[in-house]
Enzyme design. Structure first.
Site, PDB file in Angstrom:
ATOM      1  CG  HIS A 318      -1.716   1.182   1.487  1.00  0.00           C
ATOM      2  ND1 HIS A 318      -3.088   1.170   1.494  1.00  0.00           N
ATOM      3  CD2 HIS A 318      -1.372   2.470   1.776  1.00  0.00           C
ATOM      4  CE1 HIS A 318      -3.550   2.378   1.759  1.00  0.00           C
ATOM      5  NE2 HIS A 318      -2.518   3.184   1.951  1.00  0.00           N
ATOM      6  CD  GLU A 319       1.943   3.701   3.681  1.00  0.00           C
ATOM      7  OE1 GLU A 319       2.414   4.803   3.343  1.00  0.00           O
ATOM      8  OE2 GLU A 319       0.776   3.563   4.094  1.00  0.00           O
ATOM      9  CG  HIS A 322       0.636   6.279  -0.479  1.00  0.00           C
ATOM     10  ND1 HIS A 322      -0.522   6.618  -1.119  1.00  0.00           N
ATOM     11  CD2 HIS A 322       0.265   5.752   0.723  1.00  0.00           C
ATOM     12  CE1 HIS A 322      -1.559   6.305  -0.348  1.00  0.00           C
ATOM     13  NE2 HIS A 322      -1.111   5.777   0.760  1.00  0.00           N
ATOM     14  CG  ASP A 333      -4.442   6.855   1.764  1.00  0.00           C
ATOM     15  OD1 ASP A 333      -4.275   5.706   1.320  1.00  0.00           O
ATOM     16  OD2 ASP A 333      -3.593   7.436   2.467  1.00  0.00           O
TER      17      ASP A 333
END
EC number: 3.4.24.39
Length: 363
Positions: A318-319, A322, A333
């Site tokens: 997920h990170e 970003h 998000d």
């Protein structure tokens, strides 16, 4: 549904587990109203009103109510989005404390004020447009009995115009600042700053990167032939959508792998005071920096044993999305968790970090 964590990309094992049933959490289209107003050069006041006839518990995480320097509004200048300099956080979504919620009685309002110069580069000054949109997770009940997410309230604020004084904006201290990287302490695993790691933290992070690479690669391979699942999460099976998904997941796999020096820097512990209550990990997208927080190690399993459960591997994945050096434009998000993420439009889903983590978790 089964969770299949395929580790063949790195020559490892296959882990399979049966998924728990996902509770229904309906998206409420217009329960809340948000009005923005300017109260200073770069100061914004948001007035949030419960338009319904029932009390609402509004989760603050990654919303306009968030007390952390996350993205609360969108800022545009000359039709282009202004550079965001704050943090993109992944929060733990189980065991939520009542302190993480704002309670609003029917027809009641609450105000939240923040300085957008702390999280955006407004040093050029000039005219800008500010607006907010998204969803706020909601819970029913009060106190400890009102912390289970039961729905999501969509909102879209008014647009406001500001004429920013560049000198005043430049004098505002940035919320996250600039991280000074430690020379001579970089491990060639997506540039882990080992000076911030204990041995157990380093072992956990290396394991998470290993699994992140495997999950991302497996999901990239599955996407072209698993169209029903792609449609479930990304709301489109167009060639462009498939190509974007595959390219981005392959990029995450490459960045996560052991053999790359990487374009991101990963910290085992907090270096910028972003590890506030509930934060598992966070990214500074303008600096390509990822930081793990204490509960990343204490509260998350290495790999989930059910679909849509948070773990270290998918939190790292997920990170990764970003970071602009990994995914361009980097993911935001926009929807959190299965119910929220799958309520997004196709255009939103393709830019939502959690959609990639959720898709990789089940592919």
């Amino acid at each position: 549904m089964q969770l299949i964590a395929t580790l063949s990309a790195l020559g490892a094992l296959v882990a399979t587990a049966t998924a728990a049933a996902v509770p229904s959490a309906p998206v409420k289209q217009s329960v809340i109203d948000i009005q923005l107003s300017a109260t200073g050069n770069t100061m914004i006041k948001a007035t949030i009103t419960n338009k319904g006839d029932q009390a609402l518990n509004l989760l603050q995480f990654n919303t306009i109510l968030d007390k952390n320097p996350t993205r609360k509004v969108r800022v545009y200048q000359n039709g282009t989005e202004v550079k965001f300099t704050g943090m993109l956080a992944r929060y733990k979504m189980t065991g939520l404390s009542p302190d993480y919620f704002t309670t609003l009685s029917p027809k009641a309002s609450v105000e939240s004020s923040f300085d957008i110069a702390r999280t955006h580069d407004l040093t050029r000054g000039g005219k800008i447009t500010v607006m907010a949109s998204g969803t706020i997770p909601t819970a029913e009940g009060h106190g400890a009995n009102g912390t289970t997410i039961t729905g999501y309230a969509k909102y879209e604020s008014n647009k406001i115009e500001l004429d920013v004084d560049a000198k005043k904006a430049a004098s505002v201290v940035q919320a996250m600042g600039t991280v000074k990287k430690s020379p001579g302490s970089i491990d060639k695993r997506t540039n882990i700053d080992t000076s911030t790691c204990t041995q157990s933290q380093l072992d956990a992070l290396e394991g998470a990167l290993y699994n992140s690479a495997a999950l991302a690669q497996a999901a990239a391979q599955a996407a072209p032939s698993n169209l029903d699942t792609v449609a479930e999460y990304f709301k489109s099976t167009s060639r462009r959508t498939i190509n974007t998904i595959v390219s981005r997941l392959q990029s995450v796999a490459s960045e996560s792998t052991y053999v790359n020096s990487g374009s991101t820097t990963y910290y085992c512990t907090d270096v910028m005071n972003g590890c506030q209550p509930g934060v598992l990990a966070y990214t500074l997208p303008d600096q390509n920096i990822i930081t793990n927080c204490p509960i990343y190690y204490s509260d998350l399993p290495a790999l989930a044993q059910s679909c849509h459960e948070q773990d270290q591997a998918t939190t790292t994945l997920h990170e990764m999305t970003h970071n602009s050096a990994v995914v361009s434009p980097y993911c935001d998000d926009l929807g959190y968790g299965y119910e929220d993420a799958t309520s997004l439009s196709a255009g939103q889903a393709i830019q939502n970090a959690d959609t990639y983590a959720l898709f990789a978790n089940v592919s």
